[in-house]
Motif scaffolding. Structure first.
Motif, short mmCIF file in Angstrom:
data_model
loop_
_atom_site.label_atom_id
_atom_site.label_comp_id
_atom_site.label_asym_id
_atom_site.label_seq_id
_atom_site.Cartn_x
_atom_site.Cartn_y
_atom_site.Cartn_z
N PRO A 22 10.68 -12.62 -3.89
CA PRO A 22 10.56 -12.28 -2.47
C PRO A 22 10.60 -10.78 -2.18
N ASP A 23 11.23 -9.98 -3.03
CA ASP A 23 11.35 -8.56 -2.76
C ASP A 23 10.31 -7.73 -3.50
N ARG A 24 9.34 -8.36 -4.11
CA ARG A 24 8.37 -7.66 -4.94
C ARG A 24 6.99 -7.70 -4.31
N PRO A 25 6.40 -6.52 -4.01
CA PRO A 25 5.05 -6.52 -3.43
C PRO A 25 4.00 -6.86 -4.47
N SER A 26 2.88 -7.34 -4.01
CA SER A 26 1.78 -7.64 -4.92
C SER A 26 1.18 -6.34 -5.45
N ALA A 27 0.44 -6.45 -6.55
CA ALA A 27 -0.23 -5.27 -7.10
C ALA A 27 -1.24 -4.71 -6.10
N GLY A 28 -1.88 -5.59 -5.35
CA GLY A 28 -2.83 -5.13 -4.33
C GLY A 28 -2.14 -4.29 -3.26
N ALA A 29 -0.95 -4.72 -2.84
CA ALA A 29 -0.20 -3.96 -1.83
C ALA A 29 0.23 -2.61 -2.39
N VAL A 30 0.64 -2.58 -3.65
CA VAL A 30 1.02 -1.31 -4.28
C VAL A 30 -0.21 -0.39 -4.37
N GLY A 31 -1.33 -0.96 -4.79
CA GLY A 31 -2.57 -0.16 -4.89
C GLY A 31 -3.01 0.37 -3.53
N LEU A 32 -2.94 -0.48 -2.50
CA LEU A 32 -3.31 -0.04 -1.15
C LEU A 32 -2.40 1.07 -0.67
N SER A 33 -1.11 0.95 -0.96
CA SER A 33 -0.15 1.99 -0.56
C SER A 33 -0.49 3.32 -1.23
N LEU A 175 -4.42 -7.55 3.38
CA LEU A 175 -4.51 -6.16 2.92
C LEU A 175 -5.66 -5.43 3.62
N CYS A 176 -6.78 -6.12 3.81
CA CYS A 176 -7.91 -5.53 4.55
C CYS A 176 -7.49 -5.17 5.97
N ALA A 177 -6.73 -6.05 6.60
CA ALA A 177 -6.28 -5.78 7.97
C ALA A 177 -5.44 -4.51 8.01
N LEU A 178 -4.53 -4.37 7.06
CA LEU A 178 -3.70 -3.16 7.02
C LEU A 178 -4.56 -1.91 6.80
N TYR A 179 -5.57 -2.03 5.94
CA TYR A 179 -6.45 -0.89 5.68
C TYR A 179 -7.23 -0.52 6.94
N TRP A 180 -7.72 -1.52 7.68
CA TRP A 180 -8.47 -1.22 8.90
C TRP A 180 -7.57 -0.61 9.97
N HIS A 181 -6.30 -1.00 10.00
CA HIS A 181 -5.37 -0.35 10.93
C HIS A 181 -5.20 1.12 10.55
N PHE A 182 -5.12 1.38 9.26
CA PHE A 182 -5.04 2.76 8.78
C PHE A 182 -6.28 3.55 9.21
N LEU A 183 -7.47 2.94 9.06
CA LEU A 183 -8.71 3.63 9.47
C LEU A 183 -8.70 3.93 10.97
N LEU A 184 -8.17 3.02 11.77
CA LEU A 184 -8.09 3.26 13.21
C LEU A 184 -7.15 4.42 13.53
N VAL A 185 -5.98 4.43 12.90
CA VAL A 185 -5.03 5.51 13.15
C VAL A 185 -5.63 6.85 12.74
N MET A 186 -6.30 6.89 11.58
CA MET A 186 -6.93 8.14 11.13
C MET A 186 -8.01 8.57 12.13
#
Length: 197
Positions: A22-33, A175-186
């Motif tokens: 439960p406390d471990r992020p996926s590799a995709g989340a780490v890569g996105l970060s 993960l795509c949703a988080l990335y698109w939120h990042f694009l909006l903020v940028m």
């Protein structure tokens, strides 16, 4: 487990949330970060260069310099609204409780992202028709550089969206949703900088 081991995991292979502690992020989340961190540094350096170059313009006075600010046409605001819509659609996809709703919202988010890119291309054409060419002055060059790099990140988001939709993995949609939120903020930060100066 080390960070390198986490990055070497195959995030594209189907797994369930039960496979991860439960406390471990996926590799995709780490890569996105990591990707978002690098993109933030890149955009921060470009914004710093923009502000310093603009400051040089201010220090020298308005006469005799090569800095000429660009106007902000309504299309800039329309494109911004389209990107807000894309981010909202991705958030709907992220929160969707059914697979079908997530897919429909993801397609809408990707379509709005494509509309944003088309709108940006139209904005560039508008500026070129008005005589605001890339090499005309540093303000123009920075505009094209910043918006062009943001556009490349949008293209990357569209590729990731296609990958998430083809793979039908709900975690990739999140993960795509988080990335698109990042694009909006940028975009909000970049548009605010370009319009205010």
């Amino acid at each position: 487990m080390s960070l390198l081991t986490r990055l070497a995991e195959r995030s594209w292979e189907p797994t369930t949330d039960r496979d991860l502690p439960p406390d471990r992020p996926s590799a995709g989340a780490v890569g996105l970060s990591a990707y978002v961190a690098v993109a933030c540094v890149m955009f921060s350096l470009l914004v710093a260069a923009y502000v310093m170059r603009m400051g040089l313009h201010s220090a020298m006075g308005h006469s005799g310099t090569d800095w000429e600010p660009m106007p902000d046409p309504p299309l800039l605001w329309i494109n911004s609204a389209v990107l807000v819509g894309a981010s909202i659609a991705w958030e709907v996809a992220r929160r969707a409780t059914t697979h079908g709703r997530a897919v429909r919202a993801s397609i809408a988010g990707a379509a709005l992202g494509l509309c944003f890119l088309i709108g940006q291309w139209m904005l560039w054409r508008h500026y070129q028709a008005a005589g605001y060419f890339l090499a005309a002055n540093p303000a123009n060059a920075f505009f094209y550089l910043l918006t062009g790099l943001h556009g490349l990140h949008i293209i990357g988001g569209l590729v990731a969206a296609g990958w998430a939709l083809i793979g039908r993995n709900i975690r990739h949609v999140r993960l795509c949703a988080l990335y698109w939120h990042f694009l909006l903020v940028m975009w909000i930060l970049l548009a605010g900088l370009l319009v205010s100066t």
